[in-house]
Motif scaffolding. Sequence first.
Motif, PDB file in Angstrom:
ATOM      1  N   ALA A 173       0.853  -1.182   0.000  1.00 26.60           N
ATOM      2  CA  ALA A 173       0.000   0.000   0.000  1.00 26.60           C
ATOM      3  C   ALA A 173       0.896   1.242   0.000  1.00 26.60           C
ATOM      4  O   ALA A 173       2.096   1.150   0.287  1.00 26.60           O
ATOM      5  CB  ALA A 173      -0.900  -0.012   1.242  1.00 26.60           C
ATOM      6  N   ALA A 174       0.333   2.371  -0.284  1.00 33.96           N
ATOM      7  CA  ALA A 174       1.095   3.629  -0.266  1.00 33.96           C
ATOM      8  C   ALA A 174       1.752   3.813   1.093  1.00 33.96           C
ATOM      9  O   ALA A 174       1.109   3.671   2.129  1.00 33.96           O
ATOM     10  CB  ALA A 174       0.174   4.802  -0.574  1.00 33.96           C
ATOM     11  N   GLY A 175       3.063   4.049   1.096  1.00 38.91           N
ATOM     12  CA  GLY A 175       3.798   4.277   2.340  1.00 38.91           C
ATOM     13  C   GLY A 175       4.125   3.036   3.143  1.00 38.91           C
ATOM     14  O   GLY A 175       4.820   3.111   4.148  1.00 38.91           O
ATOM     15  N   GLU A 176       3.632   1.883   2.722  1.00 37.70           N
ATOM     16  CA  GLU A 176       3.855   0.650   3.486  1.00 37.70           C
ATOM     17  C   GLU A 176       5.278   0.130   3.281  1.00 37.70           C
ATOM     18  O   GLU A 176       5.856   0.261   2.214  1.00 37.70           O
ATOM     19  CB  GLU A 176       2.866  -0.429   3.030  1.00 37.70           C
ATOM     20  CG  GLU A 176       3.008  -1.738   3.786  1.00 37.70           C
ATOM     21  CD  GLU A 176       2.066  -2.833   3.284  1.00 37.70           C
ATOM     22  OE1 GLU A 176       2.014  -3.888   3.932  1.00 37.70           O
ATOM     23  OE2 GLU A 176       1.394  -2.634   2.247  1.00 37.70           O
ATOM     24  N   GLU A 177       5.821  -0.469   4.328  1.00 35.63           N
ATOM     25  CA  GLU A 177       7.087  -1.170   4.216  1.00 35.63           C
ATOM     26  C   GLU A 177       6.917  -2.567   4.773  1.00 35.63           C
ATOM     27  O   GLU A 177       6.065  -2.808   5.631  1.00 35.63           O
ATOM     28  CB  GLU A 177       8.232  -0.419   4.907  1.00 35.63           C
ATOM     29  CG  GLU A 177       8.102  -0.244   6.394  1.00 35.63           C
ATOM     30  CD  GLU A 177       9.281   0.535   6.960  1.00 35.63           C
ATOM     31  OE1 GLU A 177       9.787   1.450   6.293  1.00 35.63           O
ATOM     32  OE2 GLU A 177       9.690   0.213   8.074  1.00 35.63           O
ATOM     33  N   ARG A 178       7.715  -3.488   4.229  1.00 36.58           N
ATOM     34  CA  ARG A 178       7.579  -4.881   4.632  1.00 36.58           C
ATOM     35  C   ARG A 178       8.948  -5.547   4.701  1.00 36.58           C
ATOM     36  O   ARG A 178       9.814  -5.279   3.880  1.00 36.58           O
ATOM     37  CB  ARG A 178       6.694  -5.620   3.633  1.00 36.58           C
ATOM     38  CG  ARG A 178       6.338  -7.007   4.126  1.00 36.58           C
ATOM     39  CD  ARG A 178       5.220  -7.661   3.382  1.00 36.58           C
ATOM     40  NE  ARG A 178       4.029  -6.826   3.318  1.00 36.58           N
ATOM     41  CZ  ARG A 178       3.065  -7.037   2.453  1.00 36.58           C
ATOM     42  NH1 ARG A 178       3.147  -8.017   1.572  1.00 36.58           N
ATOM     43  NH2 ARG A 178       2.006  -6.261   2.431  1.00 36.58           N
ATOM     44  N   LEU A 179       9.096  -6.421   5.692  1.00 33.40           N
ATOM     45  CA  LEU A 179      10.313  -7.196   5.854  1.00 33.40           C
ATOM     46  C   LEU A 179      10.246  -8.428   4.954  1.00 33.40           C
ATOM     47  O   LEU A 179       9.263  -9.163   4.963  1.00 33.40           O
ATOM     48  CB  LEU A 179      10.461  -7.651   7.311  1.00 33.40           C
ATOM     49  CG  LEU A 179      11.612  -8.610   7.619  1.00 33.40           C
ATOM     50  CD1 LEU A 179      12.949  -7.926   7.435  1.00 33.40           C
ATOM     51  CD2 LEU A 179      11.466  -9.150   9.029  1.00 33.40           C
ATOM     52  N   LEU A 180      11.288  -8.626   4.148  1.00 31.88           N
ATOM     53  CA  LEU A 180      11.378  -9.802   3.290  1.00 31.88           C
ATOM     54  C   LEU A 180      12.582 -10.621   3.707  1.00 31.88           C
ATOM     55  O   LEU A 180      13.629 -10.067   4.054  1.00 31.88           O
ATOM     56  CB  LEU A 180      11.548  -9.394   1.824  1.00 31.88           C
ATOM     57  CG  LEU A 180      10.481  -8.502   1.207  1.00 31.88           C
ATOM     58  CD1 LEU A 180      10.840  -8.198  -0.248  1.00 31.88           C
ATOM     59  CD2 LEU A 180       9.109  -9.139   1.294  1.00 31.88           C
ATOM     60  N   GLU A 181      12.438 -11.935   3.690  1.00 32.59           N
ATOM     61  CA  GLU A 181      13.555 -12.833   3.962  1.00 32.59           C
ATOM     62  C   GLU A 181      13.871 -13.618   2.708  1.00 32.59           C
ATOM     63  O   GLU A 181      12.961 -14.128   2.041  1.00 32.59           O
ATOM     64  CB  GLU A 181      13.225 -13.808   5.094  1.00 32.59           C
ATOM     65  CG  GLU A 181      13.198 -13.184   6.446  1.00 32.59           C
ATOM     66  CD  GLU A 181      13.113 -14.206   7.560  1.00 32.59           C
ATOM     67  OE1 GLU A 181      13.239 -13.786   8.716  1.00 32.59           O
ATOM     68  OE2 GLU A 181      12.918 -15.406   7.291  1.00 32.59           O
TER      69      GLU A 181
END
Length: 131
Positions: free
Chosen positions: A78-86
């Motif tokens: 989403a706009a402005g969202e950040e997510r941790l990826l492994e």
Amino acid sequence: YTSLGSPSGGTTVPVAHVEELVGRGDMAAVVVTLRVVVKNAGGCGGAEVSLMYAVPPEAGIGGAPLKSLRHYRRTALAAGEERLLEFAVRAGDFALVDSKGVRAVRAGTWTIEIGTVRHHVTLKESTELVV
């Protein structure tokens, strides 16, 4: 992209360990897990395709590729969202195939690239594991 790996950006793994995994065909065995944060800095939702490349030691020399795409992941944000990826870096990611079809592990420092993040994995002649 932001790295959440080791502060030095590097990991050392005994080359014999990776050679053993590749030798017995356990190409999917996880050698290192890298974590990155991906962020949608835009004003509307979208998707980011994160590509993980492996750059071997002495890339482009002796038949080694300059870099190889090893894994990818599409992430909806989403706009402005950040997510941790492994990303799991597997034994097979360190194996190169020669002109005769023989798979071998190349010792030295590999660079793992995920977006703008670079992480160095050194396959070293050692019995000590340093992370």
